[in-house]
Scaffold this active site. Structure first.
Site, PDB file in Angstrom:
ATOM      1  N   HIS A  37      -9.321  -6.417  63.208  1.00 33.70           N
ATOM      2  CA  HIS A  37      -8.834  -6.634  64.554  1.00 33.70           C
ATOM      3  C   HIS A  37      -7.326  -7.151  64.668  1.00 33.70           C
ATOM      4  O   HIS A  37      -6.875  -7.853  65.470  1.00 33.70           O
ATOM      5  CB  HIS A  37      -9.511  -7.799  65.172  1.00 33.70           C
ATOM      6  CG  HIS A  37     -11.067  -7.374  65.543  1.00 33.70           C
ATOM      7  ND1 HIS A  37     -11.393  -6.974  66.947  1.00 33.70           N
ATOM      8  CD2 HIS A  37     -12.228  -6.950  64.999  1.00 33.70           C
ATOM      9  CE1 HIS A  37     -12.904  -6.492  66.887  1.00 33.70           C
ATOM     10  NE2 HIS A  37     -13.090  -6.672  65.748  1.00 33.70           N
ATOM     11  N   THR A  38      -6.464  -6.574  63.935  1.00 38.13           N
ATOM     12  CA  THR A  38      -5.064  -6.657  63.879  1.00 38.13           C
ATOM     13  C   THR A  38      -4.484  -5.478  64.406  1.00 38.13           C
ATOM     14  O   THR A  38      -3.154  -5.471  64.955  1.00 38.13           O
ATOM     15  CB  THR A  38      -4.575  -6.777  62.393  1.00 38.13           C
ATOM     16  OG1 THR A  38      -5.057  -5.650  61.591  1.00 38.13           O
ATOM     17  CG2 THR A  38      -4.676  -8.030  61.661  1.00 38.13           C
ATOM     18  N   ASP A  39      -5.164  -4.467  64.651  1.00 41.33           N
ATOM     19  CA  ASP A  39      -4.568  -2.975  65.067  1.00 41.33           C
ATOM     20  C   ASP A  39      -3.938  -3.221  66.577  1.00 41.33           C
ATOM     21  O   ASP A  39      -2.765  -3.099  66.959  1.00 41.33           O
ATOM     22  CB  ASP A  39      -5.201  -1.855  65.075  1.00 41.33           C
ATOM     23  CG  ASP A  39      -6.689  -1.989  65.764  1.00 41.33           C
ATOM     24  OD1 ASP A  39      -6.858  -2.837  66.190  1.00 41.33           O
ATOM     25  OD2 ASP A  39      -7.010  -0.527  65.649  1.00 41.33           O
ATOM     26  N   LEU A 127     -18.254   3.319  60.330  1.00 43.78           N
ATOM     27  CA  LEU A 127     -17.499   4.232  59.590  1.00 43.78           C
ATOM     28  C   LEU A 127     -16.558   5.171  60.579  1.00 43.78           C
ATOM     29  O   LEU A 127     -16.265   5.987  59.926  1.00 43.78           O
ATOM     30  CB  LEU A 127     -18.220   4.890  58.585  1.00 43.78           C
ATOM     31  CG  LEU A 127     -18.759   3.930  57.424  1.00 43.78           C
ATOM     32  CD1 LEU A 127     -19.776   4.807  56.744  1.00 43.78           C
ATOM     33  CD2 LEU A 127     -18.158   3.208  56.876  1.00 43.78           C
ATOM     34  N   SER A 128     -16.714   4.814  61.840  1.00 42.67           N
ATOM     35  CA  SER A 128     -15.907   5.356  62.817  1.00 42.67           C
ATOM     36  C   SER A 128     -16.382   6.997  63.064  1.00 42.67           C
ATOM     37  O   SER A 128     -15.451   7.859  63.162  1.00 42.67           O
ATOM     38  CB  SER A 128     -14.411   5.430  62.532  1.00 42.67           C
ATOM     39  OG  SER A 128     -14.008   4.487  63.241  1.00 42.67           O
ATOM     40  N   SER A 129     -17.523   7.371  63.161  1.00 42.87           N
ATOM     41  CA  SER A 129     -17.966   8.458  63.548  1.00 42.87           C
ATOM     42  C   SER A 129     -17.445   9.073  64.781  1.00 42.87           C
ATOM     43  O   SER A 129     -17.131  10.184  64.997  1.00 42.87           O
ATOM     44  CB  SER A 129     -19.527   8.686  63.524  1.00 42.87           C
ATOM     45  OG  SER A 129     -20.043   7.520  64.439  1.00 42.87           O
ATOM     46  N   GLU A 162     -11.697   6.830  73.866  1.00 47.92           N
ATOM     47  CA  GLU A 162     -12.609   5.735  73.685  1.00 47.92           C
ATOM     48  C   GLU A 162     -12.339   4.690  74.935  1.00 47.92           C
ATOM     49  O   GLU A 162     -13.575   4.045  75.325  1.00 47.92           O
ATOM     50  CB  GLU A 162     -11.884   4.841  72.342  1.00 47.92           C
ATOM     51  CG  GLU A 162     -12.389   5.601  71.328  1.00 47.92           C
ATOM     52  CD  GLU A 162     -13.642   5.430  70.538  1.00 47.92           C
ATOM     53  OE1 GLU A 162     -14.403   4.549  71.115  1.00 47.92           O
ATOM     54  OE2 GLU A 162     -13.757   6.014  69.433  1.00 47.92           O
ATOM     55  N   ASP A 174      -8.904   3.441  63.939  1.00 45.21           N
ATOM     56  CA  ASP A 174      -9.704   4.739  63.480  1.00 45.21           C
ATOM     57  C   ASP A 174      -9.093   6.155  63.480  1.00 45.21           C
ATOM     58  O   ASP A 174      -9.169   6.850  62.580  1.00 45.21           O
ATOM     59  CB  ASP A 174     -10.978   4.284  64.293  1.00 45.21           C
ATOM     60  CG  ASP A 174     -11.598   3.306  64.425  1.00 45.21           C
ATOM     61  OD1 ASP A 174     -11.287   2.200  63.589  1.00 45.21           O
ATOM     62  OD2 ASP A 174     -12.205   3.038  65.402  1.00 45.21           O
ATOM     63  N   TYR A 223     -16.332  -6.657  71.711  1.00 41.73           N
ATOM     64  CA  TYR A 223     -14.941  -6.056  71.344  1.00 41.73           C
ATOM     65  C   TYR A 223     -14.045  -6.452  72.398  1.00 41.73           C
ATOM     66  O   TYR A 223     -13.036  -7.081  71.840  1.00 41.73           O
ATOM     67  CB  TYR A 223     -15.065  -4.660  70.943  1.00 41.73           C
ATOM     68  CG  TYR A 223     -14.036  -4.187  70.140  1.00 41.73           C
ATOM     69  CD1 TYR A 223     -13.908  -4.223  68.974  1.00 41.73           C
ATOM     70  CD2 TYR A 223     -12.897  -3.851  71.094  1.00 41.73           C
ATOM     71  CE1 TYR A 223     -12.788  -3.418  68.230  1.00 41.73           C
ATOM     72  CE2 TYR A 223     -11.552  -3.089  70.653  1.00 41.73           C
ATOM     73  CZ  TYR A 223     -11.534  -2.873  69.096  1.00 41.73           C
ATOM     74  OH  TYR A 223     -10.217  -2.666  68.731  1.00 41.73           O
TER      75      TYR A 223
HETATM   76  C1  GLA Z   1     -12.872  -0.675  65.541  1.00 45.25           C
HETATM   77  C2  GLA Z   1     -11.731  -0.334  66.511  1.00 45.25           C
HETATM   78  C3  GLA Z   1     -10.461  -0.458  65.681  1.00 45.25           C
HETATM   79  C4  GLA Z   1     -10.128  -1.882  65.214  1.00 45.25           C
HETATM   80  C5  GLA Z   1     -11.561  -2.317  64.423  1.00 45.25           C
HETATM   81  C6  GLA Z   1     -11.369  -3.721  63.789  1.00 45.25           C
HETATM   82  O1  GLA Z   1     -13.094   0.023  64.351  1.00 45.25           O
HETATM   83  O2  GLA Z   1     -12.016   0.955  67.036  1.00 45.25           O
HETATM   84  O3  GLA Z   1      -9.444  -0.008  66.630  1.00 45.25           O
HETATM   85  O4  GLA Z   1      -9.862  -2.745  66.178  1.00 45.25           O
HETATM   86  O5  GLA Z   1     -12.538  -2.089  65.046  1.00 45.25           O
HETATM   87  O6  GLA Z   1     -10.202  -3.892  63.154  1.00 45.25           O
END
Ligand code: GLA
Length: 394
Positions: A37-39, A127-129, A162, A174, A223
């Site tokens: 959660h740094t982005d 895993l960001s599908s 998104e 991601d 989130y």
């Molecule tokens: C999800 C979000 C990212 C990021 C992470 C946490 O993957 O899509 O942008 O914030 O959570 O680091």
């Protein structure tokens, strides 16, 4: 394996539309290794593209409708060109609809396309599908419509999908990881400048992804709420610190310690996490440069502890993976990866220990949680690309 996936997607394309695809792209999922959660707080992350991903195959059609097939279920969704709106029924299609709209900010072209998506990134595993889908669709459709967005523009188009079509106010982690991955390297991103640098992993580091089956309700709402608390905390610090603060990136741990008692208690807790994470990522990069994986692993454990106590984006199952990992000598570090509230944890091991560690972790997790978790070794892999392999002939 990915060649098989492409062949499968290509056959499904012909089966669905009666003609072959003309454009294709592949994009990988990602693992977040350090920096949670740094982005969106304009901080730092070490992440990697993984060896699981999604193909998106497309061909123009001469109608005003775009047709999409989800290759795993063969379900079809369609939307009209112009100014397409999110589909309430086929939520999986919204990532592509959002990308299509984002590629054409001033109205989409009159002619539509046929598309098939097929991937092997486990869904809902953290895993960001979804980024793999957005980026593969973005690359394939950009080549189909002869558009030339830069890689960063493509990342923003995925993020826009998104935000506006899936309702998650995510950062750019991601999409950037999926686009900029390199084999055997982590991707170090500075989310203020959006500069991306590969960091060599060396031969002694391997990752295990441990997928719990925890999927908590209201994940997206949680989130977005975390993001809002971080932004409010940044406004607080802007009012009390002598230097400019536009995001939590500008606040040090010492400053947090000095001021947190006068903050709203929830905002103070939430802010502690990205502030601590930013410092851990910078230290982590140094540890990797020195080849000190033991120290790097400790930072991963500290990251998880900060998620658990300050950000409260862990859950019983993820805590169980990390607690079990801490007792297995072959595992050097472990933490939740991605948004949290369920999904997967990532563990760092020496490649020679991967098998022993997998069995030990599986056993310990089953004992603690009463069910099994899926553990697989993942490799830091190359980022997204246009695919030129010739399609299967009809
Ligand atoms: C999800 C979000 C990212 C990021 C992470 C946490 O993957 O899509 O942008 O914030 O959570 O680091």
């Amino acid at each position: 394996m990915t060649t098989d996936l492409l062949r499968d997607a290509s056959e499904k394309f012909i089966k669905s539309f009666g003609h072959a695809h003309t454009h294709a792209a592949y994009a990988p999922g990602r693992v977040e290794v350090l920096g949670n959660h740094t982005d969106y707080n304009e901080g730092y992350v070490l992440s990697a593209a993984i060896d699981f991903g999604t193909y998106f195959l497309a061909a123009p059609n001469d109608t005003g409708t775009c047709r999409l097939v989800a290759g795993n279920t063969m379900e079809m969704a369609s939307f009209v060109t112009g100014r397409p709106l999110p589909s309430p029924k086929h939520t999986w299609a919204n990532y592509v609809i959002g990308v299509f709209a984002g590629l054409h900010p001033h109205g989409t072209p009159a002619t539509g396309f046929d598309g098939v998506l097929l991937g092997n990134v486990p869904l809902g595993a953290g895993l960001s599908s979804s980024a793999a889908l957005e980026i593969s669709a973005g690359l394939a459709l950009a080549s189909l419509y002869n558009l030339h967005p830069s890689r960063l523009e493509l990342a923003r188009i995925g993020q826009h999908a998104e935000h506006e079509y899936a309702g998650v106010k995510c950062g750019l982690l991601d999409q950037i990881s999926s686009l900029f991955g390199e084999p055997d390297h982590l991707v170090m991103t500075d989310f203020r400048t959006l500069s991306v640098e590969p960091v060599a992993l060396g031969d002694d580091a391997a990752f295990l992804m441990c997928r719990t089956h925890a999927k908590h309700a209201l994940v997206d709402g949680e989130y977005n709420a975390r993001r809002q608390h971080c932004e409010e905390a940044a406004r607080f610090f802007a009012g009390v610190l002598p230097h400019p603060v536009s995001a939590l990136r500008d606040v040090s741990w010492l400053e947090w310690e000095k001021h947190h008692a006068s903050m709203d208690p929830i905002e103070a807790k939430r802010a502690a996490h990205p502030i601590g994470e930013n410092e851990r990522v910078l230290r982590g990069r140094e540890m990797l440069a020195r080849g000190d994986l033991l120290a790097f692993g400790k930072l991963m454990y500290a990251s998880h502890e900060s998620s658990r106590t300050y950000f409260e984006n862990s859950c019983h199952e993820l805590d169980a993976v990390v607690a079990a990992a801490q007792k297995i000598p072959q595992i050097l570090g472990a933490r939740l990866s991605g948004g949290g509230f369920g999904g997967s944890a990532v563990a760092l091991v020496h490649p020679r220990d991967a098998e022993v560690a997998t069995h030990a972790l599986q056993r310990a997790y089953r004992k603690a949680v009463g069910e099994s978790c899926d553990i697989r070794a993942i490799r830091a892999s190359a980022g997204a690309r246009v695919v030129t392999l010739s399609p299967v002939s009809p």
